[in-house]
Design an enzyme around this catalytic site. Structure first.
Site, PDB file in Angstrom:
ATOM      1  N   LEU A  33       6.537   3.216   1.738  1.00 48.29           N
ATOM      2  CA  LEU A  33       7.378   2.058   1.792  1.00 48.29           C
ATOM      3  C   LEU A  33       8.598   2.354   2.713  1.00 48.29           C
ATOM      4  CD1 LEU A  33       7.902   1.406  -2.170  1.00 48.29           C
ATOM      5  CD2 LEU A  33       6.371   0.123  -0.401  1.00 48.29           C
ATOM      6  N   HIS A  34       8.793   0.954   3.747  1.00 48.55           N
ATOM      7  CA  HIS A  34      10.161   1.160   4.589  1.00 48.55           C
ATOM      8  C   HIS A  34      10.584  -0.138   4.417  1.00 48.55           C
ATOM      9  CE1 HIS A  34       7.343  -2.013   6.265  1.00 48.55           C
ATOM     10  NE2 HIS A  34       6.310  -1.215   6.348  1.00 48.55           N
ATOM     11  N   LYS A  73       4.986 -10.271   8.981  1.00 52.23           N
ATOM     12  CA  LYS A  73       4.180  -9.369   9.813  1.00 52.23           C
ATOM     13  C   LYS A  73       2.553  -9.407   9.682  1.00 52.23           C
ATOM     14  CE  LYS A  73       3.532  -5.089  11.518  1.00 52.23           C
ATOM     15  NZ  LYS A  73       2.526  -4.260  10.689  1.00 52.23           N
ATOM     16  N   MET A 113       0.843  -1.172  -0.169  1.00 51.16           N
ATOM     17  CA  MET A 113       0.002  -0.062   0.032  1.00 51.16           C
ATOM     18  C   MET A 113       0.801   1.233   0.175  1.00 51.16           C
ATOM     19  SD  MET A 113      -3.426  -0.995   2.047  1.00 51.16           S
ATOM     20  CE  MET A 113      -2.817  -0.557   3.804  1.00 51.16           C
ATOM     21  N   SER A 143       6.156  -0.560  10.224  1.00 58.08           N
ATOM     22  CA  SER A 143       4.853  -0.538   9.739  1.00 58.08           C
ATOM     23  C   SER A 143       4.678   1.042   9.091  1.00 58.08           C
ATOM     24  CB  SER A 143       3.527  -0.558  10.782  1.00 58.08           C
ATOM     25  OG  SER A 143       2.607  -0.090  10.335  1.00 58.08           O
ATOM     26  N   HIS A 153       9.300  -3.407   3.508  1.00 61.43           N
ATOM     27  CA  HIS A 153       8.857  -3.716   1.996  1.00 61.43           C
ATOM     28  C   HIS A 153      10.102  -3.886   1.454  1.00 61.43           C
ATOM     29  CE1 HIS A 153       5.565  -0.943   3.316  1.00 61.43           C
ATOM     30  NE2 HIS A 153       4.970  -1.744   2.714  1.00 61.43           N
ATOM     31  N   GLN A 197      -3.036 -12.600   7.253  1.00 60.78           N
ATOM     32  CA  GLN A 197      -3.114 -12.248   5.709  1.00 60.78           C
ATOM     33  C   GLN A 197      -2.231 -13.399   4.780  1.00 60.78           C
ATOM     34  OE1 GLN A 197      -2.998  -8.203   4.163  1.00 60.78           O
ATOM     35  NE2 GLN A 197      -0.834  -8.881   3.748  1.00 60.78           N
TER      36      GLN A 197
HETATM   37  P1  AMP Z   1       1.445  -2.981   3.493  1.00 59.28           P
HETATM   38  O1  AMP Z   1       2.024  -1.872   2.491  1.00 59.28           O
HETATM   39  O2  AMP Z   1       1.538  -2.787   4.993  1.00 59.28           O
HETATM   40  O3  AMP Z   1       0.122  -3.555   2.787  1.00 59.28           O
HETATM   41  O4  AMP Z   1       2.333  -4.437   3.598  1.00 59.28           O
HETATM   42  C1  AMP Z   1       2.732  -4.707   2.400  1.00 59.28           C
HETATM   43  C2  AMP Z   1       3.504  -6.176   2.451  1.00 59.28           C
HETATM   44  O5  AMP Z   1       4.594  -5.778   3.209  1.00 59.28           O
HETATM   45  C3  AMP Z   1       2.756  -7.047   3.199  1.00 59.28           C
HETATM   46  O6  AMP Z   1       2.915  -8.400   2.746  1.00 59.28           O
HETATM   47  C4  AMP Z   1       3.220  -7.053   4.616  1.00 59.28           C
HETATM   48  O7  AMP Z   1       3.158  -8.133   5.226  1.00 59.28           O
HETATM   49  C5  AMP Z   1       4.774  -6.723   4.307  1.00 59.28           C
HETATM   50  N1  AMP Z   1       5.167  -5.988   5.470  1.00 59.28           N
HETATM   51  C6  AMP Z   1       4.930  -4.641   6.062  1.00 59.28           C
HETATM   52  N2  AMP Z   1       5.533  -4.318   7.233  1.00 59.28           N
HETATM   53  C7  AMP Z   1       6.568  -5.528   7.357  1.00 59.28           C
HETATM   54  C8  AMP Z   1       7.401  -5.661   8.085  1.00 59.28           C
HETATM   55  N3  AMP Z   1       7.843  -4.966   9.303  1.00 59.28           N
HETATM   56  N4  AMP Z   1       8.296  -6.764   8.069  1.00 59.28           N
HETATM   57  C9  AMP Z   1       7.961  -7.666   6.950  1.00 59.28           C
HETATM   58  N5  AMP Z   1       7.016  -7.589   6.172  1.00 59.28           N
HETATM   59  C10 AMP Z   1       6.185  -6.570   6.123  1.00 59.28           C
END
Ligand code: AMP
Length: 299
Positions: A50-51, A167, A47, A203, A54, A171
């Site tokens: 990015l960190h 994380k 979404m 996050s 990602h 899901q």
């Molecule tokens: P999001 O952008 O939050 O929807 O996350 C996109 C993808 O990145 C999802 O598969 C999350 O599980 C993964 N993700 C988010 N935060 C982390 C994290 N701290 N460590 C590993 N994967 C992550």
């Protein structure tokens, strides 16, 4: 250069030469036969905002494919009306800079009108009962929204592999089950939780945490550590130790702290032996965070 794709049609066209593993490398010049080569395509759905979590997924994708596509899409379908869809961070320039830095070939960045043109009623992929426990108890429509957008992304992009983070453990389990149930011809890969130095799981929502909320957010990882530390003493003692952490943090309000069978997500009871998953969610002010950790129970 990361190629930005905004429509389904453009995306299909751009990916056509590399989809499903075959690319014609040469053109027929002077009667020569074209050369074929394997070209695997990996998708990393995100979404945006990015960190390093990602980034880990992008690197995992790169290990398994020679073309990587990252989707940046804040999916309205997975947010309830009272959630943070509107205020969810969208630092697009920064995100694109990271994709460039990581050498990502493609970025799929659709508008809402492209993903849900009709808007009134959309065909939904149902996560069923497994989508109504844990996170699903607090976000009843969330996983149906997630599975629907992930299924759309799989159909639009048709990757060989797709990478998700541990994380979001529930899901990940539901996506794996959907891939099995609906026969998507692709492999799901998972990356471990990436954390800040002090233990806070990375996050996009961490940007909401200011001042003392940032310190209070540590109660999630601390609660999981407490569960882990007492795992040898059984389910009840371990969960009580975790809940005690929340009781001492006035700014944190726990939604749940549970232990489930790591393989099936089935609830476990006292006496369970084997690998379990401790999952938790809590609200720090208006920010809702989740975290989880694998825990060995019993001998
Ligand atoms: P999001 O952008 O939050 O929807 O996350 C996109 C993808 O990145 C999802 O598969 C999350 O599980 C993964 N993700 C988010 N935060 C982390 C994290 N701290 N460590 C590993 N994967 C992550």
């Amino acid at each position: 250069m990361t190629r930005i794709l905004k429509t389904v049609a453009d995306t299909r066209q751009a990916l056509e030469p590399i989809r499903k593993g075959t690319k014609v490398l040469g053109r027929i010049v002077g009667g020569r036969i074209p050369v074929s080569a394997k070209h695997r395509l990996a998708l990393v759905p995100t979404m945006g905002a990015l960190h390093d979590g990602h980034r880990e997924l992008i690197r995992l994708a790169r290990e398994h494919a020679d073309n990587v596509i990252v989707s940046l899409y804040v999916n309205p379908l997975q947010f309830a009306p009272d959630e943070d869809f509107e205020k969810y961070p969208r630092p697009v320039e920064q995100d694109l800079a990271m994709l460039e830095e990581e050498g990502v070939e493609f970025c799929f960045m659709p508008a809402d009108e492209e993903m849900y043109p009709e808007h009134e009623e959309v065909t939904i992929v149902s996560a069923g009962e497994a989508g109504r426990i844990l996170e699903g108890e607090f976000r009843p429509t969330h996983f149906d929204g997630v599975l629907t957008v992930v299924a759309k992304l799989f159909n639009i992009i048709d990757p060989d592999v797709a990478c998700f983070g541990e994380k979001d453990a529930q899901q990940l389990a539901l996506v794996r089950r959907m891939v099995d149930d609906l026969d998507f011809p692709l492999e799901i890969l998972a990356a471990p939780v990436v954390r800040e130095a002090d233990g806070l799981a990375r996050s996009s929502r961490n940007t909401y945490l200011q001042g003392e909320d940032r310190a209070a957010a540590l109660s999630l990882s601390k609660a999981l550590s407490a569960v882990e530390a007492k795992a040898g003493e059984g389910v009840t003692v371990a969960l009580a130790a975790g809940k005690e952490i929340y009781e001492h943090e006035a700014l944190a309000s726990m939604d749940y702290l549970e232990l489930v069978d790591a393989a099936s997500f089935a609830p476990i009871s006292e006496g369970f032996q084997g690998e379990a998953l401790a999952l938790t969610a809590a609200r720090i002010g208006t920010t809702r965070l989740i975290d989880n950790r694998r825990v060995q129970l019993g001998a």
